[in-house]
Scaffold this motif. Structure first.
Motif, mmCIF file in Angstrom:
data_model
loop_
_atom_site.group_PDB
_atom_site.id
_atom_site.type_symbol
_atom_site.label_atom_id
_atom_site.label_comp_id
_atom_site.label_asym_id
_atom_site.label_seq_id
_atom_site.Cartn_x
_atom_site.Cartn_y
_atom_site.Cartn_z
ATOM 1 N N ILE A 56 0.842 -1.199 0.000
ATOM 2 C CA ILE A 56 0.000 0.000 0.000
ATOM 3 C C ILE A 56 0.876 1.247 0.000
ATOM 4 C CG2 ILE A 56 -1.816 1.278 1.211
ATOM 5 C CD1 ILE A 56 -2.775 -1.329 2.394
ATOM 6 N N LEU A 57 0.621 2.145 -0.952
ATOM 7 C CA LEU A 57 1.305 3.431 -0.995
ATOM 8 C C LEU A 57 0.433 4.437 -0.266
ATOM 9 C CD1 LEU A 57 2.167 3.524 -4.827
ATOM 10 C CD2 LEU A 57 3.601 2.652 -2.986
ATOM 11 N N LYS A 58 1.001 5.110 0.734
ATOM 12 C CA LYS A 58 0.232 6.096 1.493
ATOM 13 C C LYS A 58 0.892 7.457 1.360
ATOM 14 C CE LYS A 58 -1.807 3.241 5.150
ATOM 15 N NZ LYS A 58 -3.136 3.811 5.420
ATOM 16 N N ALA A 59 0.096 8.478 1.069
ATOM 17 C CA ALA A 59 0.649 9.825 0.935
ATOM 18 C C ALA A 59 -0.344 10.850 1.441
ATOM 19 C CB ALA A 59 1.005 10.113 -0.520
ATOM 20 N N ARG A 60 0.191 12.020 1.824
ATOM 21 C CA ARG A 60 -0.647 13.131 2.281
ATOM 22 C C ARG A 60 -0.258 14.397 1.533
ATOM 23 N NH1 ARG A 60 -0.281 12.660 8.836
ATOM 24 N NH2 ARG A 60 1.840 13.393 8.523
ATOM 25 N N GLY A 61 -1.219 15.307 1.410
ATOM 26 C CA GLY A 61 -0.941 16.627 0.833
ATOM 27 C C GLY A 61 -0.299 16.580 -0.531
ATOM 28 N N ARG A 62 0.782 17.362 -0.699
ATOM 29 C CA ARG A 62 1.396 17.491 -2.018
ATOM 30 C C ARG A 62 2.075 16.213 -2.509
ATOM 31 N NH1 ARG A 62 4.546 23.097 -1.567
ATOM 32 N NH2 ARG A 62 2.976 24.056 -0.232
ATOM 33 N N SER A 63 2.338 15.269 -1.600
ATOM 34 C CA SER A 63 2.967 14.011 -2.026
ATOM 35 C C SER A 63 1.988 13.088 -2.749
ATOM 36 C CB SER A 63 3.545 13.277 -0.810
ATOM 37 O OG SER A 63 4.456 14.086 -0.135
ATOM 38 N N ILE A 64 0.704 13.444 -2.754
ATOM 39 C CA ILE A 64 -0.309 12.598 -3.395
ATOM 40 C C ILE A 64 0.023 12.386 -4.875
ATOM 41 C CG2 ILE A 64 -2.739 12.576 -4.140
ATOM 42 C CD1 ILE A 64 -3.478 13.707 -1.390
ATOM 43 N N SER A 65 0.408 13.456 -5.570
ATOM 44 C CA SER A 65 0.752 13.335 -6.993
ATOM 45 C C SER A 65 1.908 12.347 -7.186
ATOM 46 C CB SER A 65 1.158 14.677 -7.576
ATOM 47 O OG SER A 65 0.243 15.677 -7.209
ATOM 48 N N LYS A 66 2.877 12.409 -6.269
ATOM 49 C CA LYS A 66 4.026 11.518 -6.367
ATOM 50 C C LYS A 66 3.616 10.058 -6.159
ATOM 51 C CE LYS A 66 7.905 13.121 -4.522
ATOM 52 N NZ LYS A 66 8.803 13.416 -3.384
ATOM 53 N N ALA A 67 2.700 9.823 -5.239
ATOM 54 C CA ALA A 67 2.216 8.458 -4.997
ATOM 55 C C ALA A 67 1.569 7.883 -6.259
ATOM 56 C CB ALA A 67 1.220 8.454 -3.835
ATOM 57 N N VAL A 68 0.795 8.721 -6.973
ATOM 58 C CA VAL A 68 0.160 8.273 -8.214
ATOM 59 C C VAL A 68 1.240 7.966 -9.260
ATOM 60 C CG1 VAL A 68 -1.434 8.903 -10.082
ATOM 61 C CG2 VAL A 68 -1.982 9.528 -7.735
ATOM 62 N N ASP A 69 2.269 8.814 -9.340
ATOM 63 C CA ASP A 69 3.379 8.555 -10.260
ATOM 64 C C ASP A 69 4.057 7.216 -9.938
ATOM 65 O OD1 ASP A 69 3.095 10.917 -11.686
ATOM 66 O OD2 ASP A 69 4.574 12.017 -10.506
ATOM 67 N N VAL A 70 4.327 6.970 -8.657
ATOM 68 C CA VAL A 70 4.993 5.727 -8.239
ATOM 69 C C VAL A 70 4.137 4.519 -8.642
ATOM 70 C CG1 VAL A 70 5.793 4.363 -6.253
ATOM 71 C CG2 VAL A 70 6.238 6.828 -6.326
ATOM 72 N N ALA A 71 2.833 4.610 -8.405
ATOM 73 C CA ALA A 71 1.931 3.508 -8.757
ATOM 74 C C ALA A 71 1.925 3.274 -10.258
ATOM 75 C CB ALA A 71 0.511 3.830 -8.271
ATOM 76 N N GLU A 72 1.838 4.340 -11.030
ATOM 77 C CA GLU A 72 1.765 4.211 -12.489
ATOM 78 C C GLU A 72 3.077 3.673 -13.076
ATOM 79 O OE1 GLU A 72 -0.654 4.693 -14.904
ATOM 80 O OE2 GLU A 72 -1.946 4.513 -13.166
ATOM 81 N N ILE A 73 4.203 4.215 -12.614
ATOM 82 C CA ILE A 73 5.505 3.781 -13.159
ATOM 83 C C ILE A 73 5.786 2.324 -12.766
ATOM 84 C CG2 ILE A 73 8.011 4.209 -13.104
ATOM 85 C CD1 ILE A 73 7.282 7.230 -12.677
ATOM 86 N N SER A 74 5.460 1.962 -11.526
ATOM 87 C CA SER A 74 5.695 0.587 -11.076
ATOM 88 C C SER A 74 4.858 -0.421 -11.855
ATOM 89 C CB SER A 74 5.369 0.436 -9.584
ATOM 90 O OG SER A 74 6.107 1.347 -8.829
ATOM 91 N N THR A 75 3.581 -0.087 -12.054
ATOM 92 C CA THR A 75 2.697 -1.050 -12.706
ATOM 93 C C THR A 75 2.858 -1.066 -14.228
ATOM 94 O OG1 THR A 75 0.909 0.578 -12.718
ATOM 95 C CG2 THR A 75 0.907 -1.004 -10.919
ATOM 96 N N ARG A 76 3.326 0.032 -14.827
ATOM 97 C CA ARG A 76 3.441 0.082 -16.280
ATOM 98 C C ARG A 76 4.857 -0.181 -16.789
ATOM 99 N NH1 ARG A 76 -1.017 2.643 -18.941
ATOM 100 N NH2 ARG A 76 -2.576 3.068 -17.361
ATOM 101 N N LYS A 77 5.849 0.088 -15.958
ATOM 102 C CA LYS A 77 7.231 -0.107 -16.423
ATOM 103 C C LYS A 77 7.917 -1.252 -15.691
ATOM 104 C CE LYS A 77 8.593 4.301 -18.387
ATOM 105 N NZ LYS A 77 9.385 5.514 -18.150
ATOM 106 N N PHE A 78 8.279 -1.008 -14.429
ATOM 107 C CA PHE A 78 9.160 -1.939 -13.727
ATOM 108 C C PHE A 78 8.541 -3.310 -13.484
ATOM 109 C CE2 PHE A 78 10.838 2.253 -12.205
ATOM 110 C CZ PHE A 78 11.962 2.207 -13.013
ATOM 111 N N LEU A 79 7.266 -3.341 -13.132
ATOM 112 C CA LEU A 79 6.629 -4.631 -12.854
ATOM 113 C C LEU A 79 5.397 -4.815 -13.738
ATOM 114 C CD1 LEU A 79 6.990 -4.610 -8.955
ATOM 115 C CD2 LEU A 79 8.231 -6.087 -10.525
#
Lengths: 95, 95
Positions: A37-60
């Motif tokens: 589970i990726l958890k983020a608050r405030g301005r880090s929310i955009s980064k959490a979405v990036d991490v999810a997208e890059i992980s699921t579409r590229k690395f894994l």
């Protein structure tokens, strides 16, 4: 600790770079976890979405998927009083 | 235009302030819509979550709810080539 708890890992997204968190996701799944589970608050929310997208579409790609996305609010105490911040929880699961 | 389409409105979250978008949400539901979708890309994703949380918890509390949250990616063309950006779609619905 039950088997279910062992398989679920939480990553708090903060100030590090996006790729650092992607590396954590890759490591967790490579070690055999079924969910994280990726958890983020405030301005880090955009980064959490990036991490999810890059992980699921590229690395894994084709190994994990975005299973659930939940948004909410949390109250945090600051020097100037209680402040409400938005939160996101993104569940990644082995596909 | 079918009745369903008329009832669904899309708000693109960009550079304006969070409260400006909250006001748009309030106006849309006060005019009788049953559903509205907040769409954002990149760094505006955090703002979209703020708009959803503030609208559902403050301005239209117990009148609307967050019905669905979807994250994804989009390719956009820039001067320096094609870039992938993360996206979020938050569906607000009358409760």
């Amino acid at each position: 600790m039950s088997e279910e708890q062992q398989d679920q890992q939480i990553i708090y997204i903060g100030r590090k770079g996006t790729m650092s968190y992607c590396l954590v996701v890759v490591t967790i799944f490579n070690k055999g976890a079924d969910e994280c589970i990726l958890k983020a608050r405030g301005r880090s929310i955009s980064k959490a979405v990036d991490v999810a997208e890059i992980s699921t579409r590229k690395f894994l790609a084709e190994q994990i998927k975005i299973y659930d996305t939940k948004i909410g609010s949390e109250e945090i105490e600051t020097d100037t009083g209680v402040k409400t911040v938005s939160t996101i929880d993104i569940t990644l699961r082995r596909s």
